[in-house]
Design a protein around this motif. Sequence first.
Motif, short mmCIF file in Angstrom:
data_model
loop_
_atom_site.label_atom_id
_atom_site.label_comp_id
_atom_site.label_asym_id
_atom_site.label_seq_id
_atom_site.Cartn_x
_atom_site.Cartn_y
_atom_site.Cartn_z
N SER A 178 0.83 -1.21 0.00
CA SER A 178 0.00 0.00 0.00
C SER A 178 0.86 1.25 0.00
O SER A 178 0.47 2.28 -0.57
N CYS A 179 2.05 1.17 0.61
CA CYS A 179 2.98 2.31 0.60
C CYS A 179 3.50 2.55 -0.82
O CYS A 179 3.65 3.71 -1.25
N VAL A 180 3.80 1.48 -1.55
CA VAL A 180 4.22 1.61 -2.95
C VAL A 180 3.11 2.25 -3.75
O VAL A 180 3.34 3.14 -4.59
N LEU A 181 1.87 1.83 -3.49
CA LEU A 181 0.71 2.42 -4.18
C LEU A 181 0.59 3.90 -3.84
O LEU A 181 0.31 4.72 -4.72
N SER A 182 0.79 4.26 -2.57
CA SER A 182 0.72 5.66 -2.15
C SER A 182 1.76 6.50 -2.87
O SER A 182 1.48 7.61 -3.31
N ASP A 183 2.99 5.95 -2.95
CA ASP A 183 4.07 6.67 -3.65
C ASP A 183 3.72 6.89 -5.11
O ASP A 183 3.98 7.97 -5.68
N LEU A 184 3.13 5.89 -5.73
CA LEU A 184 2.76 5.99 -7.14
C LEU A 184 1.65 7.03 -7.34
O LEU A 184 1.73 7.88 -8.25
N LEU A 185 0.64 7.00 -6.46
CA LEU A 185 -0.45 7.96 -6.56
C LEU A 185 0.05 9.38 -6.29
O LEU A 185 -0.41 10.34 -6.93
N GLU A 186 0.96 9.50 -5.35
CA GLU A 186 1.52 10.83 -5.05
C GLU A 186 2.29 11.38 -6.24
O GLU A 186 2.23 12.58 -6.53
N ALA A 187 3.02 10.50 -6.95
CA ALA A 187 3.77 10.93 -8.12
C ALA A 187 2.83 11.34 -9.27
O ALA A 187 3.12 12.28 -10.01
N ILE A 188 1.71 10.64 -9.38
CA ILE A 188 0.77 10.92 -10.47
C ILE A 188 -0.11 12.13 -10.15
O ILE A 188 -0.28 13.03 -10.98
N LEU A 189 -0.65 12.16 -8.91
CA LEU A 189 -1.61 13.20 -8.54
C LEU A 189 -0.96 14.45 -7.96
O LEU A 189 -1.59 15.50 -7.89
N GLY A 190 0.29 14.31 -7.53
CA GLY A 190 0.98 15.44 -6.93
C GLY A 190 0.61 15.70 -5.48
O GLY A 190 0.97 16.72 -4.90
N ARG A 191 -0.10 14.79 -4.86
CA ARG A 191 -0.48 14.92 -3.46
C ARG A 191 -0.64 13.54 -2.84
O ARG A 191 -0.84 12.55 -3.54
N LYS A 192 -0.55 13.48 -1.51
CA LYS A 192 -0.67 12.22 -0.81
C LYS A 192 -2.14 11.82 -0.68
O LYS A 192 -2.99 12.68 -0.41
N PRO A 193 -2.46 10.55 -0.89
CA PRO A 193 -3.84 10.08 -0.66
C PRO A 193 -4.10 10.01 0.85
O PRO A 193 -3.68 9.08 1.53
N ASN A 194 -4.81 11.01 1.38
CA ASN A 194 -4.95 11.17 2.83
C ASN A 194 -5.65 10.00 3.50
O ASN A 194 -5.28 9.60 4.61
N VAL A 195 -6.69 9.48 2.86
CA VAL A 195 -7.44 8.37 3.47
C VAL A 195 -6.55 7.14 3.62
O VAL A 195 -6.53 6.50 4.67
N LEU A 196 -5.81 6.83 2.57
CA LEU A 196 -4.92 5.67 2.60
C LEU A 196 -3.84 5.85 3.65
O LEU A 196 -3.51 4.92 4.39
N LYS A 197 -3.30 7.06 3.75
CA LYS A 197 -2.25 7.31 4.75
C LYS A 197 -2.79 7.20 6.17
O LYS A 197 -2.11 6.69 7.07
#
Length: 263
Positions: free
Chosen positions: A85-104
């Motif tokens: 899930s951390c790898v997924l968060s890093d990928l989403l952050e790179a794509i969206l430019g922000r951290k996925p708050n719910v996942l974090k």
Amino acid sequence: MALKPNNFGRPSNAWSCTMASGKVVHHLVVFIVLFTANYHDFVEGFSSNLSFKSGGGERKGASYAGQWKYLSILVSVAQTVFFGSCVLSDLLEAILGRKPNVLKAIQDYLFGVLLFPMAMMVQCLFWALYAVDRELVYPSALDAVIPNWLNHVWHTAVVPVLLLEMYLVRRNYQARSTALPGTVFFGAAYLIWIRIVAHYGGFWVYPFLEVMGPIETAIFNMAGVGMLCVFYLIGEYVNTKLWGRDTFEVSSTKSRKKSNKSA
């Protein structure tokens, strides 16, 4: 105050980039190692051999619940999911430019309440019992069956990877009144689970439990849950030292703000 890069005498921007890159590499490497180890185990059936007796042969009913009756396997799988899930968060952050708050927020809760205390329990209990009498926890016959590196993934690396994660990523701890009941719940749930296995499988998951009477077992259960709470507090303490007190007691902070407004 939270730990700042300038405390190490490094430029803030350069240090932030280094930490961000280190976080991504750490997540990816740990996930690959854990996924490989667990996939290798489930394909080869290594952890099913943990049911062997020290003198050879398999305990009666030991195939009941498969690998899912061992805390070390459950923690390893949970860490695999977490770092995935951390790898997924890093990928989403790179794509969206922000951290996925719910996942974090979910990651932060599970990290503090479940992963860190359980990993500490696995590492401390395993190596303590191993030092006293390894036949009670990991019979020597298993050395010829289970690869040594896999044993260390299960029982040695579980805490260091989380400490490094805590250093690289700011983890927000919940208020103790919210978090500690969760830790107690997970610990009690596993203790109930191994009793279910003992009842239906006809054997104790861990051989040392076989030599305990009802009173000793009850004391062990209470001590185990108490240790989990201590390990939770250790994780909270380390996180606070690294990032500052504003990373925990979230609900307490909110309640204080509400009381101030009402006043």
